[in-house]
Design a protein around this motif. Structure first.
Motif, PDB file in Angstrom:
ATOM      1  N   PRO A  35       0.739  -1.177  -0.133  1.00 28.73           N
ATOM      2  CA  PRO A  35       0.127  -0.094  -0.005  1.00 28.73           C
ATOM      3  C   PRO A  35       0.855   1.318   0.052  1.00 28.73           C
ATOM      4  O   PRO A  35       0.253   2.469   0.189  1.00 28.73           O
ATOM      5  CB  PRO A  35      -0.880  -0.024   1.296  1.00 28.73           C
ATOM      6  CG  PRO A  35       0.156  -0.821   2.075  1.00 28.73           C
ATOM      7  CD  PRO A  35       0.936  -1.642   1.264  1.00 28.73           C
ATOM      8  N   PHE A  36       2.097   1.425  -0.186  1.00 32.34           N
ATOM      9  CA  PHE A  36       3.086   2.330  -0.194  1.00 32.34           C
ATOM     10  C   PHE A  36       3.224   3.110  -1.545  1.00 32.34           C
ATOM     11  O   PHE A  36       3.513   2.489  -2.556  1.00 32.34           O
ATOM     12  CB  PHE A  36       4.270   2.105   0.551  1.00 32.34           C
ATOM     13  CG  PHE A  36       4.314   1.472   1.706  1.00 32.34           C
ATOM     14  CD1 PHE A  36       3.971   2.132   2.744  1.00 32.34           C
ATOM     15  CD2 PHE A  36       4.607  -0.174   1.913  1.00 32.34           C
ATOM     16  CE1 PHE A  36       3.877   1.239   3.968  1.00 32.34           C
ATOM     17  CE2 PHE A  36       4.501  -0.532   2.772  1.00 32.34           C
ATOM     18  CZ  PHE A  36       4.053   0.085   4.111  1.00 32.34           C
ATOM     19  N   LEU A  37       2.509   4.333  -1.560  1.00 35.03           N
ATOM     20  CA  LEU A  37       2.447   5.010  -2.894  1.00 35.03           C
ATOM     21  C   LEU A  37       3.597   5.684  -3.301  1.00 35.03           C
ATOM     22  O   LEU A  37       3.935   6.069  -4.393  1.00 35.03           O
ATOM     23  CB  LEU A  37       1.173   5.908  -2.929  1.00 35.03           C
ATOM     24  CG  LEU A  37      -0.053   5.306  -2.569  1.00 35.03           C
ATOM     25  CD1 LEU A  37      -1.063   6.377  -2.169  1.00 35.03           C
ATOM     26  CD2 LEU A  37      -0.502   4.633  -3.928  1.00 35.03           C
ATOM     27  N   MET A  38       4.158   6.341  -2.393  1.00 38.30           N
ATOM     28  CA  MET A  38       5.328   7.399  -2.671  1.00 38.30           C
ATOM     29  C   MET A  38       6.300   7.399  -1.324  1.00 38.30           C
ATOM     30  O   MET A  38       5.863   7.240  -0.352  1.00 38.30           O
ATOM     31  CB  MET A  38       4.743   8.779  -2.647  1.00 38.30           C
ATOM     32  CG  MET A  38       5.694   9.664  -3.639  1.00 38.30           C
ATOM     33  SD  MET A  38       5.085  11.477  -3.515  1.00 38.30           S
ATOM     34  CE  MET A  38       5.715  11.968  -1.871  1.00 38.30           C
ATOM     35  N   LEU A  39       7.504   7.433  -1.698  1.00 33.24           N
ATOM     36  CA  LEU A  39       8.529   7.886  -0.589  1.00 33.24           C
ATOM     37  C   LEU A  39       9.457   8.715  -1.301  1.00 33.24           C
ATOM     38  O   LEU A  39      10.111   8.662  -2.166  1.00 33.24           O
ATOM     39  CB  LEU A  39       9.344   6.643  -0.475  1.00 33.24           C
ATOM     40  CG  LEU A  39      10.485   6.811   0.852  1.00 33.24           C
ATOM     41  CD1 LEU A  39       9.961   7.329   2.210  1.00 33.24           C
ATOM     42  CD2 LEU A  39      11.369   5.767   0.736  1.00 33.24           C
ATOM     43  N   ASN A 120      -1.655   4.284   1.165  1.00 38.21           N
ATOM     44  CA  ASN A 120      -2.592   4.405   0.467  1.00 38.21           C
ATOM     45  C   ASN A 120      -4.079   3.830   1.512  1.00 38.21           C
ATOM     46  O   ASN A 120      -3.674   3.161   2.645  1.00 38.21           O
ATOM     47  CB  ASN A 120      -2.790   3.610  -0.634  1.00 38.21           C
ATOM     48  CG  ASN A 120      -3.936   3.801  -1.746  1.00 38.21           C
ATOM     49  OD1 ASN A 120      -4.876   4.767  -1.569  1.00 38.21           O
ATOM     50  ND2 ASN A 120      -4.154   2.917  -2.705  1.00 38.21           N
ATOM     51  N   LEU A 121      -5.014   4.330   1.367  1.00 36.41           N
ATOM     52  CA  LEU A 121      -6.183   3.795   1.980  1.00 36.41           C
ATOM     53  C   LEU A 121      -7.204   3.021   1.030  1.00 36.41           C
ATOM     54  O   LEU A 121      -7.309   3.358  -0.088  1.00 36.41           O
ATOM     55  CB  LEU A 121      -6.982   4.926   2.677  1.00 36.41           C
ATOM     56  CG  LEU A 121      -6.443   5.744   3.693  1.00 36.41           C
ATOM     57  CD1 LEU A 121      -7.201   7.008   4.268  1.00 36.41           C
ATOM     58  CD2 LEU A 121      -6.408   4.623   4.988  1.00 36.41           C
ATOM     59  N   GLU A 190       1.774 -12.340   4.036  1.00 34.47           N
ATOM     60  CA  GLU A 190       1.074 -11.419   2.844  1.00 34.47           C
ATOM     61  C   GLU A 190       1.296 -10.077   2.779  1.00 34.47           C
ATOM     62  O   GLU A 190       0.740  -9.363   1.923  1.00 34.47           O
ATOM     63  CB  GLU A 190      -0.494 -11.421   3.356  1.00 34.47           C
ATOM     64  CG  GLU A 190      -0.972 -10.783   4.488  1.00 34.47           C
ATOM     65  CD  GLU A 190      -0.755 -11.620   5.780  1.00 34.47           C
ATOM     66  OE1 GLU A 190       0.183 -12.658   6.008  1.00 34.47           O
ATOM     67  OE2 GLU A 190      -1.478 -11.392   6.707  1.00 34.47           O
ATOM     68  N   HIS A 191       2.283  -9.541   3.591  1.00 33.28           N
ATOM     69  CA  HIS A 191       2.503  -7.968   3.612  1.00 33.28           C
ATOM     70  C   HIS A 191       3.675  -7.680   2.480  1.00 33.28           C
ATOM     71  O   HIS A 191       4.625  -8.671   2.425  1.00 33.28           O
ATOM     72  CB  HIS A 191       3.328  -7.587   4.908  1.00 33.28           C
ATOM     73  CG  HIS A 191       2.280  -7.276   6.010  1.00 33.28           C
ATOM     74  ND1 HIS A 191       2.662  -6.485   7.074  1.00 33.28           N
ATOM     75  CD2 HIS A 191       0.986  -7.817   6.187  1.00 33.28           C
ATOM     76  CE1 HIS A 191       1.387  -6.588   7.621  1.00 33.28           C
ATOM     77  NE2 HIS A 191       0.452  -7.266   7.106  1.00 33.28           N
ATOM     78  N   LYS A 245       0.000  -4.566   4.656  1.00 34.42           N
ATOM     79  CA  LYS A 245      -1.001  -5.482   3.991  1.00 34.42           C
ATOM     80  C   LYS A 245      -1.378  -4.768   2.623  1.00 34.42           C
ATOM     81  O   LYS A 245      -2.065  -3.714   2.489  1.00 34.42           O
ATOM     82  CB  LYS A 245      -2.043  -5.606   4.845  1.00 34.42           C
ATOM     83  CG  LYS A 245      -2.748  -7.041   3.998  1.00 34.42           C
ATOM     84  CD  LYS A 245      -4.209  -7.235   5.140  1.00 34.42           C
ATOM     85  CE  LYS A 245      -4.939  -8.258   4.440  1.00 34.42           C
ATOM     86  NZ  LYS A 245      -5.896  -8.792   5.265  1.00 34.42           N
ATOM     87  N   PRO A 246      -1.136  -5.402   1.452  1.00 34.65           N
ATOM     88  CA  PRO A 246      -1.455  -4.859   0.181  1.00 34.65           C
ATOM     89  C   PRO A 246      -3.004  -4.572   0.074  1.00 34.65           C
ATOM     90  O   PRO A 246      -3.808  -5.376   0.765  1.00 34.65           O
ATOM     91  CB  PRO A 246      -1.117  -5.759  -0.830  1.00 34.65           C
ATOM     92  CG  PRO A 246       0.017  -6.521  -0.178  1.00 34.65           C
ATOM     93  CD  PRO A 246      -0.335  -6.709   1.240  1.00 34.65           C
ATOM     94  N   ILE A 247      -3.487  -3.541  -0.461  1.00 37.20           N
ATOM     95  CA  ILE A 247      -4.992  -3.258  -0.602  1.00 37.20           C
ATOM     96  C   ILE A 247      -5.448  -3.820  -1.784  1.00 37.20           C
ATOM     97  O   ILE A 247      -6.786  -4.313  -1.750  1.00 37.20           O
ATOM     98  CB  ILE A 247      -5.220  -1.523  -0.629  1.00 37.20           C
ATOM     99  CG1 ILE A 247      -4.737  -0.932   0.860  1.00 37.20           C
ATOM    100  CG2 ILE A 247      -6.621  -1.194  -1.003  1.00 37.20           C
ATOM    101  CD1 ILE A 247      -4.377   0.599   0.870  1.00 37.20           C
TER     102      ILE A 247
END
Ligand code: MN
Length: 280
Positions: A35-39, A120-121, A190-191, A245-247
């Motif tokens: 769920p990580f969109l940007m860094l 992300n949500l 699963e992460h 955890k991936p969305i």
């Protein structure tokens, strides 16, 4: 044991009112690690590269996490929150249905160094109420194991619980590995999981067990199952470690908005231009 499935180096980018930064996630080389969109890593010894900051701008549909290592960022928002994020502090902001804020670096000995991570949500939480968590450095507990020390920002690490409350299963650690020591931690299968090295160098392995080095300024995506083990050399290493955890939902993003569909992004722009992004 997880292995380094992909390695990328941050690329120079400009955002806000001309802030020069290093984009690590959210680039052509690495679109996202759900769920990580940007860094982004920001900061340098040259105030001209960042002093213009991020004047008033909106967000909707996700969370921004600001991690300060050095210097300060002053923030103010449409909900009436304001404050200064200082060295060692973290701000975990849930944009949710909408927030308009400014993030302005301040000169503190001319230095600035930090990160912004976008989490992300899922669709069902994208329009949740906005929320700020200002997590002072003094509230971030740390724990050590075998020569590695973790500051637990969110989730749990080395038996310590993080100070930030998260809406989704996400862990974020600021890790310092001593000279010739190793950082080892279990990760749910699963992460999704990554490390971003910001000082020194660590060594992991590829899928065949061969050594892979990740130097300062590079990110490794850790894939496979079970735990992570990274070794530092003589000079030790510092890194950000995250897993979540991936969305697994469609991602439609444009600028400051991250929704599930293009129509929802369009609606966010319309709401913003009508002055209706922020609920009353
Ligand atoms: Mn922002």
């Amino acid at each position: 044991m997880r292995y380094i499935g992909k390695k990328v180096t941050g690329m120079p980018a400009t955002d806000g009112a001309g802030v020069k930064l290093k984009r690590v996630i959210g680039s052509p080389a690495l679109d996202m690690i759900d769920p990580f969109l940007m860094l982004d890593e920001f900061g340098s010894d040259d105030p001209e590269s960042w002093i213009a900051g991020f004047p008033e701008h909106p967000h909707r549909g996700f969370e921004t996490v600001t991690i300060m290592l050095d210097g300060r960022v002053k923030h103010a928002d449409s909900v009436g929150n304001q404050g200064v994020i200082e060295a060692g502090d973290v701000q975990w902001m849930t944009a949710g249905s909408g927030i308009i804020h400014s993030e302005m670096p301040e000169r503190a000995d001319g230095r600035l160094h930090g990160f912004q991570l976008w989490v992300n949500l899922p669709g069902k939480l994208k329009m949740t109420s906005p929320r700020y968590q200002d997590v002072r450095a003094s509230r971030i507990a740390s724990a050590s194991l075998n020569g590695a020390t973790v500051r637990v920002i969110a989730g749990e690490g080395f038996g310590v619980k993080g100070a930030a409350d998260t809406l989704m299963p996400v862990r974020l650690l600021d890790v310092a590995i001593g000279a010739n020591a190793a950082f080892e931690i279990d990760v749910p299968d699963e992460h999704a999981c990554f490390v971003y090295v910001y000082d020194g160098e660590v060594r992991g392995t590829d899928r065949n067990g061969k050594p892979v080095d990740i130097a300062s300024g590079s990110l490794g995506v850790l894939v496979g199952t079970q735990g992570v083990r990274l070794e530092a050399g003589e000079s030790g290493a510092k890194l950000l470690f995250a897993d979540g955890k991936p969305i697994r939902e469609p991602v439609a993003r444009y600028g400051p908005f991250v929704m599930n569909t293009g129509e929802e992004v369009q609606k966010a722009f319309e709401d913003y231009s009508r002055g209706e992004l922020v609920g009353v």
